[in-house]
Design a protein around this motif. Structure first.
Motif, PDB file in Angstrom:
ATOM      1  N   UNK A  69      -1.505   7.804  11.823  1.00  0.00           N
ATOM      2  CA  UNK A  69      -1.071   7.267  10.527  1.00  0.00           C
ATOM      3  C   UNK A  69      -1.595   5.832  10.364  1.00  0.00           C
ATOM      4  N   UNK A  70      -2.509   5.639   9.396  1.00  0.00           N
ATOM      5  CA  UNK A  70      -3.143   4.327   9.177  1.00  0.00           C
ATOM      6  C   UNK A  70      -2.253   3.413   8.358  1.00  0.00           C
ATOM      7  N   UNK A  71      -1.483   3.988   7.429  1.00  0.00           N
ATOM      8  CA  UNK A  71      -0.572   3.200   6.583  1.00  0.00           C
ATOM      9  C   UNK A  71       0.482   4.148   6.023  1.00  0.00           C
ATOM     10  N   UNK A  72       1.630   3.565   5.628  1.00  0.00           N
ATOM     11  CA  UNK A  72       2.758   4.369   5.141  1.00  0.00           C
ATOM     12  C   UNK A  72       3.200   3.851   3.776  1.00  0.00           C
ATOM     13  N   UNK A  73       3.566   4.782   2.875  1.00  0.00           N
ATOM     14  CA  UNK A  73       4.212   4.402   1.618  1.00  0.00           C
ATOM     15  C   UNK A  73       5.573   5.069   1.576  1.00  0.00           C
ATOM     16  N   UNK A  74       6.613   4.285   1.341  1.00  0.00           N
ATOM     17  CA  UNK A  74       7.958   4.835   1.149  1.00  0.00           C
ATOM     18  C   UNK A  74       8.264   4.767  -0.330  1.00  0.00           C
ATOM     19  N   UNK A  75       8.710   5.906  -0.899  1.00  0.00           N
ATOM     20  CA  UNK A  75       8.990   5.954  -2.337  1.00  0.00           C
ATOM     21  C   UNK A  75      10.502   6.059  -2.545  1.00  0.00           C
ATOM     22  N   UNK A  76      11.068   5.041  -3.217  1.00  0.00           N
ATOM     23  CA  UNK A  76      12.525   5.028  -3.374  1.00  0.00           C
ATOM     24  C   UNK A  76      12.958   4.490  -4.716  1.00  0.00           C
ATOM     25  N   UNK A  77      14.247   4.153  -4.767  1.00  0.00           N
ATOM     26  CA  UNK A  77      14.814   3.611  -6.000  1.00  0.00           C
ATOM     27  C   UNK A  77      14.648   2.105  -6.090  1.00  0.00           C
ATOM     28  N   UNK A  78      14.446   1.480  -4.945  1.00  0.00           N
ATOM     29  CA  UNK A  78      14.395   0.014  -4.919  1.00  0.00           C
ATOM     30  C   UNK A  78      13.136  -0.488  -5.647  1.00  0.00           C
ATOM     31  N   UNK A  79      13.137  -1.771  -5.969  1.00  0.00           N
ATOM     32  CA  UNK A  79      11.993  -2.347  -6.688  1.00  0.00           C
ATOM     33  C   UNK A  79      10.719  -2.241  -5.852  1.00  0.00           C
ATOM     34  N   UNK A  80       9.593  -2.130  -6.551  1.00  0.00           N
ATOM     35  CA  UNK A  80       8.292  -2.062  -5.870  1.00  0.00           C
ATOM     36  C   UNK A  80       8.107  -3.257  -4.924  1.00  0.00           C
ATOM     37  N   UNK A  81       7.672  -2.970  -3.695  1.00  0.00           N
ATOM     38  CA  UNK A  81       7.360  -4.057  -2.755  1.00  0.00           C
ATOM     39  C   UNK A  81       8.555  -4.672  -2.046  1.00  0.00           C
ATOM     40  N   UNK A  82       9.773  -4.154  -2.284  1.00  0.00           N
ATOM     41  CA  UNK A  82      10.961  -4.721  -1.627  1.00  0.00           C
ATOM     42  C   UNK A  82      11.381  -3.832  -0.438  1.00  0.00           C
ATOM     43  N   UNK A  83      12.375  -4.277   0.329  1.00  0.00           N
ATOM     44  CA  UNK A  83      13.015  -3.491   1.406  1.00  0.00           C
ATOM     45  C   UNK A  83      12.070  -3.136   2.561  1.00  0.00           C
ATOM     46  N   UNK A  84      10.916  -3.817   2.644  1.00  0.00           N
ATOM     47  CA  UNK A  84       9.911  -3.431   3.645  1.00  0.00           C
ATOM     48  C   UNK A  84      10.461  -3.551   5.077  1.00  0.00           C
ATOM     49  N   UNK A  85      11.088  -4.682   5.405  1.00  0.00           N
ATOM     50  CA  UNK A  85      11.568  -4.883   6.785  1.00  0.00           C
ATOM     51  C   UNK A  85      12.645  -3.864   7.153  1.00  0.00           C
ATOM     52  N   UNK A  86      13.561  -3.635   6.211  1.00  0.00           N
ATOM     53  CA  UNK A  86      14.658  -2.702   6.481  1.00  0.00           C
ATOM     54  C   UNK A  86      14.132  -1.276   6.705  1.00  0.00           C
ATOM     55  N   UNK A  87      13.198  -0.876   5.876  1.00  0.00           N
ATOM     56  CA  UNK A  87      12.647   0.488   5.985  1.00  0.00           C
ATOM     57  C   UNK A  87      11.822   0.624   7.267  1.00  0.00           C
ATOM     58  N   UNK A  88      11.057  -0.405   7.594  1.00  0.00           N
ATOM     59  CA  UNK A  88      10.245  -0.366   8.830  1.00  0.00           C
ATOM     60  C   UNK A  88      11.160  -0.178  10.051  1.00  0.00           C
ATOM     61  N   UNK A  89      12.270  -0.942  10.060  1.00  0.00           N
ATOM     62  CA  UNK A  89      13.200  -0.889  11.193  1.00  0.00           C
ATOM     63  C   UNK A  89      13.882   0.488  11.277  1.00  0.00           C
ATOM     64  N   UNK A  90      14.375   0.972  10.131  1.00  0.00           N
ATOM     65  CA  UNK A  90      15.106   2.250  10.118  1.00  0.00           C
ATOM     66  C   UNK A  90      14.206   3.417  10.493  1.00  0.00           C
TER      67      UNK A  90
END
Ligand SMILES: Cc1cc2nc3c(=O)[nH]c(=O)nc-3n(C[C@H](O)[C@H](O)[C@H](O)COP(=O)(O)O)c2cc1C
Length: 167
Positions: A69-90
């Motif tokens: 996996x070269x890169x990941x995109x998470x698609x959610x309800x939160x604003x674009x570009x936010x929550x990166x650290x939390x999602x990476x950790x979880x």
């Protein structure tokens, strides 16, 4: 490393829409996670997209077992570009793997069972919280409206990453 394909996991279609948009922009082939194992060889470099569930990118661990996996995109309800650290950790995404958060939407006509129940609980919980952050306010609006925020503009950062990345 530049990806050779796009692989996605989508529940109600927003992540699939982004995956197909990215496919058109990059010329890369696009596969649903279920069909990807039949179509791609083990270790293929991929760009992985998954919908967000409790701050976790669905399907990332399975994708990481099969592909590089070269890169990941998470698609959610939160604003674009936010929550990166939390999602990476979880999700336990390695620090060296780029992670992009894209705003999707909510489509209750396609939600079933436990997922529907959890979204109803989240909506009620946010509505009754008197100390909502600005982001939570926007999330509540989105939940009430059953809207989609999928758009080409949200892909700007990932497209920039793709164009800069070498083979
Ligand atoms: C049970 C459940 C949990 C969710 N958890 C999150 C979350 O933690 N963060 C977030 O931003 N969005 C969350 N969402 C919203 C979805 O990620 C969003 O609706 C996304 O656009 C779904 O993508 P899809 O249409 O490809 O399935 C959740 C949705 C459901 C149904």
């Amino acid at each position: 490393m530049k990806p050779a394909a796009i692989v996605y996991t989508s529940n109600t279609g927003h992540t699939e829409q982004y995956a197909r948009m990215l496919g058109r922009r990059t010329g890369l082939p696009v596969f649903d996670m279920c069909e990807s194992a039949k179509q791609l060889t083990r270790g293929t470099p991929v760009l992985y997209l998954g919908w967000l569930h409790a701050s976790h990118v669905k399907g990332f661990q399975s994708a990481a077992k099969c592909f590089s996996v070269c890169a990941v995109c998470g698609v959610g309800l939160c604003d674009n570009g936010t929550m990166v650290d939390e999602v990476r950790k979880a999700t336990l995404i390695p620090a060296e793997t780029p992670l992009f958060i894209l705003q999707g939407g909510i489509d209750r006509t396609k939600l079933k069972g436990l997922n529907m129940l959890l979204i109803s609980m989240l909506t009620r919980g946010l509505a009754s919280n008197k100390k909502r952050s600005e982001q939570e306010d926007r999330m509540l609006e989105l939940l009430k409206k059953d809207a989609s925020y999928v758009c080409e503009e949200n892909l700007a950062e990932i497209i920039e990453w793709y164009e800069k990345t070498e083979q």
